[in-house]
Design an enzyme around this catalytic site. Structure first.
Site, short mmCIF file in Angstrom:
data_model
loop_
_atom_site.label_atom_id
_atom_site.label_comp_id
_atom_site.label_asym_id
_atom_site.label_seq_id
_atom_site.Cartn_x
_atom_site.Cartn_y
_atom_site.Cartn_z
N LYS A 221 0.84 -1.20 0.00
CA LYS A 221 0.00 0.00 0.00
C LYS A 221 0.88 1.25 0.00
O LYS A 221 0.70 2.15 -0.79
CB LYS A 221 -0.90 -0.06 1.24
CG LYS A 221 -1.88 1.07 1.36
CD LYS A 221 -2.84 0.76 2.52
CE LYS A 221 -3.63 1.99 2.89
NZ LYS A 221 -4.55 1.73 4.01
N GLU A 227 10.74 -4.64 4.16
CA GLU A 227 10.81 -6.06 3.80
C GLU A 227 10.42 -6.27 2.34
O GLU A 227 11.09 -7.00 1.59
CB GLU A 227 9.83 -6.88 4.67
CG GLU A 227 10.16 -6.90 6.15
CD GLU A 227 9.52 -5.75 6.92
OE1 GLU A 227 9.22 -4.69 6.31
OE2 GLU A 227 9.33 -5.88 8.14
N GLY A 282 -5.05 -2.20 5.21
CA GLY A 282 -4.25 -3.33 4.73
C GLY A 282 -4.92 -4.68 5.00
O GLY A 282 -5.05 -5.53 4.13
N ARG A 283 -5.37 -4.87 6.25
CA ARG A 283 -5.94 -6.18 6.62
C ARG A 283 -7.35 -6.38 6.10
O ARG A 283 -7.97 -7.42 6.37
CB ARG A 283 -5.85 -6.37 8.14
CG ARG A 283 -6.51 -5.27 8.94
CD ARG A 283 -6.04 -5.31 10.39
NE ARG A 283 -6.49 -4.16 11.17
CZ ARG A 283 -5.86 -2.99 11.20
NH1 ARG A 283 -4.78 -2.80 10.46
NH2 ARG A 283 -6.31 -2.00 11.94
N GLU A 368 -4.76 -7.01 15.10
CA GLU A 368 -4.28 -5.70 14.66
C GLU A 368 -5.42 -4.68 14.73
O GLU A 368 -5.17 -3.49 14.91
CB GLU A 368 -3.72 -5.81 13.23
CG GLU A 368 -2.80 -4.66 12.87
CD GLU A 368 -2.09 -4.87 11.54
OE1 GLU A 368 -1.97 -6.00 11.06
OE2 GLU A 368 -1.66 -3.86 10.97
N HIS A 399 -4.93 -34.01 17.92
CA HIS A 399 -3.82 -34.89 18.31
C HIS A 399 -2.70 -34.10 18.96
O HIS A 399 -1.58 -34.58 19.07
CB HIS A 399 -3.31 -35.65 17.09
CG HIS A 399 -4.34 -36.59 16.55
ND1 HIS A 399 -4.37 -37.92 16.88
CD2 HIS A 399 -5.41 -36.36 15.74
CE1 HIS A 399 -5.41 -38.48 16.27
NE2 HIS A 399 -6.06 -37.56 15.59
N LYS A 527 8.08 -0.62 12.10
CA LYS A 527 8.70 -0.26 10.84
C LYS A 527 9.86 0.73 11.02
O LYS A 527 10.81 0.72 10.27
CB LYS A 527 7.66 0.34 9.89
CG LYS A 527 6.62 -0.68 9.40
CD LYS A 527 5.70 -0.12 8.33
CE LYS A 527 4.66 -1.14 7.92
NZ LYS A 527 3.79 -0.72 6.83
C1 G6Q Z 1 -2.54 -3.96 7.86
C2 G6Q Z 1 -1.32 -3.36 8.33
C3 G6Q Z 1 -0.04 -4.02 7.88
C4 G6Q Z 1 0.37 -3.70 6.46
C5 G6Q Z 1 1.80 -4.16 6.24
C6 G6Q Z 1 2.28 -3.90 4.83
O1 G6Q Z 1 -3.64 -3.57 8.14
O2 G6Q Z 1 -1.31 -2.00 8.09
O3 G6Q Z 1 -0.12 -5.41 8.03
O4 G6Q Z 1 -0.50 -4.27 5.56
O5 G6Q Z 1 2.64 -3.55 7.17
O6 G6Q Z 1 2.21 -2.54 4.51
P1 G6Q Z 1 2.33 -2.07 3.01
O7 G6Q Z 1 1.19 -2.64 2.25
O8 G6Q Z 1 2.27 -0.57 3.06
O9 G6Q Z 1 3.64 -2.58 2.49
#
Ligand code: G6Q
Length: 561
Positions: A221, A227, A282-283, A368, A399, A527
């Site tokens: 996003k 990463e 994001g989620r 989150e 199990h 981050k």
């Molecule tokens: C989700 C969070 C988090 C995010 C990641 C990746 O709700 O904000 O999990 O999606 O940190 O972020 P980017 O999409 O900006 O790389």
């Protein structure tokens, strides 16, 4: 309101009494003191109609919540709490683009992404539906070209492998969806997901792949996530090492982002960028262009089915009276356990191989969203908020850790999820799976009394001395609450039904707790924190100035690096 300006009106419109000062809260507290010892068995004995009353259908989902420690009175009081917390009004604020994510000055509109009525939704004075449709159209075009083997790599060969590079919300949703819907995936395409910065992850993913036939989707996003950018860089080098020509990048890299500038700075042509918007968390983003791997895997028709399924749940959430509104009911039952019984965790047990990533996905969605301690009116909470969400697929859990559910000391409300129709019934294997599902929820409810164990052992001819030694160890208290979700069949549409059900459940709990479920400052902290340490690791000099443990660990690491 200008973009980026904090929306204090949401704070000010929230003239709510503190949750724990509300008469409805107090009523629940008093009710709990009266009924906390009532067992689920007792509740079933009291009411022959309990199963019919405490179950409901939502599109292809049948939800049975009768095996929970709630009575008519409990539900009545919980619903009064939901009404007093204005859950329905907040639901409408979300659907109609109020900036309920006030700490980031954003609306929360993942529901617009699956607004199958296509009725206008205005945000900042603009109908956002045409933009959503336009991106869907571009996703359909790209996916068709790949699926029809018309999108060719640098050497003229069709794409066979798609690698999604993204993390958190830009990884878990598409990863889980492509896995869940494997039977619908294009048979000539393979999907891979790389999230972690750990170099072993991208190394092992790329090892068996051919650069000539691999397409990377860089999903971020912000397009600033360390990463993801590091992995994307590694992937680019891997490609160029083989292709030898920068021109190949356009044929092997597409991006999904809200940040065109950074996408272009990375070297991806913005014509190969699929947009989404800051009003998609994001989620909650698998319904947006973050779902591109899903579209390529399933084709646009099936992705639309998935959106249809989520839309059906949205309609249920919007139009069903509160007493039959399943996301609200499930949320309230959770509140009852977490805030009144002191339960700390929520188990998620899908009895379905394809849903094996669901616990991970819901862990992020819930933790989150509701792992917060400051209310919308800036107070520290004096009650617990989001639970620890965990789980694994059945029957594997049986199990392993189910022992603790059966005989441990903790109260663990759990969701059991199973499709009725199997993708591959394979003799009677699906029936064995279903029998385990049903028997486990029954055993967790009923337990086994000392008397039952004693009688059974006597019948088996075991002597009384041995029985006396073992009887307590073989006794189960039962009374462990479960909610069962039966899915007709795990189709893309049913999958959409299910995921949206959980999204709205999480939303309702956040409203009751009076927190902002849509920001994630804890993630943002992670981050930035690593940057300082990274600089120190790169410099390699002995460090001082962190806490003693962190200093010690950095120095130990440096010594053997
Ligand atoms: C989700 C969070 C988090 C995010 C990641 C990746 O709700 O904000 O999990 O999606 O940190 O972020 P980017 O999409 O900006 O790389």
């Amino acid at each position: 309101m200008e973009d980026g300006q904090l929306n204090f009106s949401i704070l000010n419109s929230n003239n709510m009494t503190k949750l724990t000062d509300m008469p409805q809260w107090d009523a629940l507290k008093q009710h709990h003191a009266l009924v906390y010892q009532e067992t689920i068995q007792f509740l079933f004995n009291q009411d022959s109609n309990r199963f019919d009353k405490f179950s409901g259908q939502l599109a292809s989902l049948f939800v049975d919540y009768s095996k929970n420690r709630v009575s008519d009175k409990t539900m009545e009081l919980l619903i009064e709490l939901a009404e007093a917390r204005e859950v329905l009004q907040w639901r409408d604020k979300m659907f109609y683009a109020e900036e309920i994510n006030f700490t980031e000055a954003r609306a929360v509109l993942h529901t617009a992404l699956r607004n199958k009525s296509n009725s206008p939704i205005h945000y900042h004075g603009k109908n956002i539906m045409p933009d959503i449709q336009a991106v869907l159209k571009r996703m359909a075009d790209l996916s068709e070209r790949i699926r029809n083997q018309e999108w060719l790599g640098f050497s003229g060969k069709p794409i066979s492998d798609i690698v999604n590079i993204g993390i958190g919300g830009s990884d878990l949703g598409p990863r889980m969806a492509v896995t869940a819907l494997t039977p619908y995936v294009h048979e000539k395409l393979n999907f891979h997901f790389v999230a972690n910065i750990d170099p072993s992850e991208i190394y092992e993913t790329l090892k068996p792949l051919n650069p000539e036939t691999t397409l990377f989707i860089v999903a971020s996003k912000s397009f600033t996530t360390q990463e993801t950018l590091a992995n994307a860089k590694a992937a680019k080098l891997w490609l160029l090492n083989e292709a030898g020509d920068e021109q190949a990048v356009a044929k092997h890299f597409v991006a999904v982002s809200t940040n065109a500038q950074e996408v272009s700075a990375f070297g991806i042509d913005v014509r190969n960028m699929f947009e989404f918007w800051d009003w998609v968390g994001g989620r909650y983003s698998l319904w947006s262009s973050i779902g591109l791997p899903i579209v390529i895997a399933l084709g646009m028709d099936q992705f639309e089915e998935m959106l249809d399924g989520a839309y059906e749940t949205d309609q249920h959430f919007l139009n069903t009276p509160i007493e039959n509104n399943l996301p609200i009911i499930l949320a309230l039952i959770g509140i009852w356990y977490f805030n009144f019984f002191g339960a700390e965790t929520q188990g998620i047990f899908p009895y379905d191989y394809y849903l094996r990533d669901l616990p991970n996905y819901l862990q992020q969605a819930d933790m989150e969203s509701n792992g917060k301690r400051i209310t919308r009116d800036n107070q520290e909470v004096d009650y617990t908020t989001g639970p620890i969400v965990w789980g694994n697929r059945g029957v594997n859990g049986q199990h392993a850790f189910f022992q603790l559910l059966h005989q441990g000391t903790r109260l663990i409300p759990s969701d059991f999820i199973i499709p009725i129709q199997a993708q591959h019934p394979l003799a009677d294997q699906h029936l064995i799976l279903a029998a385990n599902f049903l028997a486990q929820t029954e055993a967790l409810l009923q337990g086994r009394t000392e008397q039952e164990v004693n009688n059974e052992m006597q019948e088996n001819g075991i002597n009384q001395e041995t029985i006396d030694l073992l009887v307590k160890h073989r006794t189960f208290t039962g009374n462990q609450p479960t909610t069962s979700i039966l899915i007709d069949k795990l189709t893309p549409k049913a999958f959409g039904n299910l995921i949206a059900l959980y999204e709205h459940k999480i939303f309702v709990q956040g409203i009751i707790w009076n927190i902002n479920s849509f920001d994630q400052w804890g993630v943002e902290l992670g981050k930035v924190m690593s940057q300082k340490v990274l600089d120190e690791l790169k410099e390699g000099d002995t460090v001082k100035g962190h806490d003693a443990s962190t200093d010690g660990l950095i120095n130990a690491f440096l010594k053997k690096q």
